[in-house]
Design an enzyme around this catalytic site. Structure first.
Site, PDB file in Angstrom:
ATOM      1  N   PHE A  11       0.827  -1.203   0.000  1.00 28.62           N
ATOM      2  CA  PHE A  11       0.000   0.000   0.000  1.00 28.62           C
ATOM      3  C   PHE A  11       0.878   1.278   0.000  1.00 28.62           C
ATOM      4  CE2 PHE A  11      -1.733   2.822   3.487  1.00 28.62           C
ATOM      5  CZ  PHE A  11      -2.434   3.650   2.632  1.00 28.62           C
ATOM      6  N   ILE A  12       1.763   1.403   0.959  1.00 32.18           N
ATOM      7  CA  ILE A  12       2.598   2.616   1.014  1.00 32.18           C
ATOM      8  C   ILE A  12       3.656   2.585  -0.090  1.00 32.18           C
ATOM      9  CG2 ILE A  12       4.134   4.042   2.448  1.00 32.18           C
ATOM     10  CD1 ILE A  12       2.692   2.966   4.916  1.00 32.18           C
ATOM     11  N   ASP A  31       9.145  -7.215  -4.183  1.00 34.31           N
ATOM     12  CA  ASP A  31       7.994  -7.508  -3.325  1.00 34.31           C
ATOM     13  C   ASP A  31       7.633  -8.981  -3.528  1.00 34.31           C
ATOM     14  OD1 ASP A  31       5.461  -5.377  -2.223  1.00 34.31           O
ATOM     15  OD2 ASP A  31       5.263  -7.560  -2.167  1.00 34.31           O
ATOM     16  N   LEU A  76      10.721  -0.973   3.036  1.00 31.48           N
ATOM     17  CA  LEU A  76       9.337  -1.010   3.528  1.00 31.48           C
ATOM     18  C   LEU A  76       8.816  -2.431   3.676  1.00 31.48           C
ATOM     19  CD1 LEU A  76       9.495   2.023   2.774  1.00 31.48           C
ATOM     20  CD2 LEU A  76       7.248   1.834   1.742  1.00 31.48           C
ATOM     21  N   THR A  95      10.266 -12.467   9.064  1.00 33.11           N
ATOM     22  CA  THR A  95      10.227 -11.538   7.927  1.00 33.11           C
ATOM     23  C   THR A  95      10.865 -10.210   8.311  1.00 33.11           C
ATOM     24  OG1 THR A  95       8.162 -12.514   7.221  1.00 33.11           O
ATOM     25  CG2 THR A  95       8.673 -10.371   6.287  1.00 33.11           C
ATOM     26  N   ALA A 117      11.444   1.822   7.339  1.00 33.08           N
ATOM     27  CA  ALA A 117      10.101   2.164   7.817  1.00 33.08           C
ATOM     28  C   ALA A 117       9.822   1.345   9.062  1.00 33.08           C
ATOM     29  CB  ALA A 117       9.072   1.853   6.733  1.00 33.08           C
ATOM     30  N   TYR A 149       5.531  -8.000  17.018  1.00 34.95           N
ATOM     31  CA  TYR A 149       5.681  -7.042  15.921  1.00 34.95           C
ATOM     32  C   TYR A 149       6.503  -5.838  16.397  1.00 34.95           C
ATOM     33  CZ  TYR A 149       4.262  -3.676  12.319  1.00 34.95           C
ATOM     34  OH  TYR A 149       4.251  -2.735  11.327  1.00 34.95           O
ATOM     35  N   LYS A 153      10.299  -4.862  15.100  1.00 33.52           N
ATOM     36  CA  LYS A 153      10.604  -3.566  14.474  1.00 33.52           C
ATOM     37  C   LYS A 153      11.590  -2.769  15.329  1.00 33.52           C
ATOM     38  CE  LYS A 153       9.115  -2.406  10.998  1.00 33.52           C
ATOM     39  NZ  LYS A 153       9.526  -2.752   9.609  1.00 33.52           N
TER      40      LYS A 153
END
Ligand code: UDP
Length: 332
Positions: A11-12, A31, A76, A95, A117, A149, A153
C-alpha cells in the site's frame, strides 16, 4: 536518482513508487506479494522508469543485485497488520528481522543510504502521550503475540542505528503512525478500509472493545512526501522520526463518521477484543505522535484532514464495488 523500494507493491510502497517516478527517479521494487498486490502496481508496469522483481528480500543474490543497481533504498518490506501478526507471529518475526538484516548488510557493502520504515507500534503500552522519539518504549508480555511485531521492528531500528554508529552506513528510521488511503485493504485488519467496506455494503460496522481507544490517521500522500524528504536530508541520518497525523479520534466516533459520510444503514456493533483477535489481547488505548521533530527537520505537517482521508477511501472502495459488480455481470 535510482531508488530501490522493498515492499514496493504494498500500500505505502506503491504510492511511494508513484511519487518517485513523478519526480523523475528510476524506480526498482522488490515484493513477494505476501501482503502487497500486483494490482497496486499494474498501472506502472509499462512505465519505462519502473522495474519490478517479484521475490523476497531474503533472496540474497536477487536483493544484492538490486541494491548494487540503486543509489538509495527505502526498506518497507515487512509483515504488517495486527490481525496477520497475531495469527502468524513466526512469520512476522522472521520476515521483519531477517529482511532488515539482509538489506542493511547488502547496503553496507557499497554504503548505500537506507531509510527503514518502522512503526508507532514500538511505543507499545507507553502512556507518555504524545509519543516522542526519545521516549521509552514499553513492551507487553512475550506471551502476547501482538508485541512480537513491536519487538521485531525495535530490533530493526537498533540494527539500522548500529550500522550508522559502528559502520558509518547512512540510515534513517521513520516511525509510521496509522497511514491510510486508496489501495489499503481491510484484509489484514486495518480499521478504515474495514469500516468503509462494511458501511458501503450496509453490513454491521465492527468496533472492537468499547470503542474509546483512539488513533490518528494520516493520508498516505502526506506520509510518502515525508519519506522522500527525510531520505533527501543529509542531517536526518542516524536519527529516528515520527511521521503521522496528530488529529485524534476515538474508534467509535470514527465508525459514526464513516457511517455518516457513506449514508449507510449499517448498525454499529461492539465486538470484544478476545473475539476479534485472541484471548487476552491488549490494545493501545491512545496513539498520538509528537511530530515537532519532523516538522522542524523537513517542515512536515499533514495537509489532508480526517474527512478528506475518508472521502478518498470511500471513493476508492465505491469504485472497487462498481468494478466488482461490472465484472460479475460480465461473467454472467
Ligand atoms: N478496529 C476496530 N474494528 C475493526 C478493525 C480495527 O474497532 O474492524 C480497531 C482496533 O482494535 C484498533 C483500531 O481500530 O483499536 C485501529 O486498528 P488498526 O488495526 O487499523 O491499527 P492499529 O492502530 O491497531 O495498528
Amino acid at each position: 536518482m535510482r531508488v530501490l523500494i522493498t515492499g514496493g507493491a504494498g500500500f505505502i510502497g506503491s504510492h511511494l513508487s508513484d511519487a518517485c517516478l513523478e519526480r523523475g527517479d528510476e524506480v526498482f521494487i522488490i515484493d513477494d506479494l505476501s501482503t502487497g498486490s500486483f494490482e497496486n502496481i499494474r498501472h506502472l508496469k509499462d512505465h519505462a522508469g519502473f522495474h519490478y522483481t517479484i521475490d523476497s528480500v531474503h533472496n540474497q543474490p536477487v536483493a544484492a543485485e538490486l541494491v548494487d543497481q540503486c543509489d538509495v533504498i527505502f526498506h518497507l518490506a515487512a509483515a504488517v497488520g495486527v490481525k496477520l501478526i497475531v495469527e502468524s507471529p513466526v512469520h512476522t518475526i522472521e520476515t521483519n528481522v531477517r529482511g532488515t538484516e539482509c538489506i542493511l548488510s547488502l547496503a553496507n557493502k557499497k554504503k548505500k543510504k537506507v531509510l527503514i520504515a518502522s512503526t508507532s507500534e514500538v511505543y507499545g503500552l507507553s502512556t507518555q502521550v504524545p509519543f516522542r522519539e526519545d521516549g521509552n518504549l514499553v513492551m507487553g508480555a512475550t506471551t502476547k503475540g501482538r508485541w512480537s511485531y513491536a519487538c521485531s521492528k525495535a530490533i530493526d531500528e537498533f540494527l539500522a542505528l548500529a550500522y550508522w554508529r559502528e559502520k558509518k552506513l547512512p540510515t534513517v528510521v521513520v516511525r509510521l503512525f496509522n497511514t491510510v488511503g486508496p489501495r489499503q485493504t481491510g484484509q489484514y485488519g486495518m480499521v478504515i478500509p474495514t469500516f468503509v467496506k462494511q458501511a458501503l455494503a450496509n453490513r454491521p460496522i465492527t468496533v472492537y472493545g468499547d470503542g474509546n481507544q483512539s488513533r490518528c490517521f494520516c493520508h498516505v500522500g502526506d506520509v510518502v512526501g515525508a519519506l522522500m524528504k527525510l531520505m533527501d536530508d543529509e542531517r536526518a541520518v542516524g536519527q529516528v522520526f515520527n511521521v503521522g497525523s496528530n488529529q485524534e479520534i476515538s474508534i467509535i466516533d470514527l465508525a459514526k463518521k464513516v457511517k455518516e459520510l457513506t449514508n449507510s444503514e449499517s448498525e454499529i456493533v461492539l465486538v470484544p477484543y478476545d473475539e476479534a483477535y485472541e484471548e487476552g489481547f491488549e490494545d493501545m488505548p491512545r496513539r498520538v505522535p509528537d511530530i515537532s521533530k519532523s516538522n522542524k527537520q523537513i517542515g512536515f505537517a499533514p495537509k489532508i484532514d480526517l474527512e478528506g482521508i475518508l472521502r478518498t477511501v470511500i471513493e476508492f472502495h465505491s469504485g472497487q464495488n462498481s468494478q466488482d459488480k461490472r465484472s460479475s455481470a460480465a461473467e454472467r
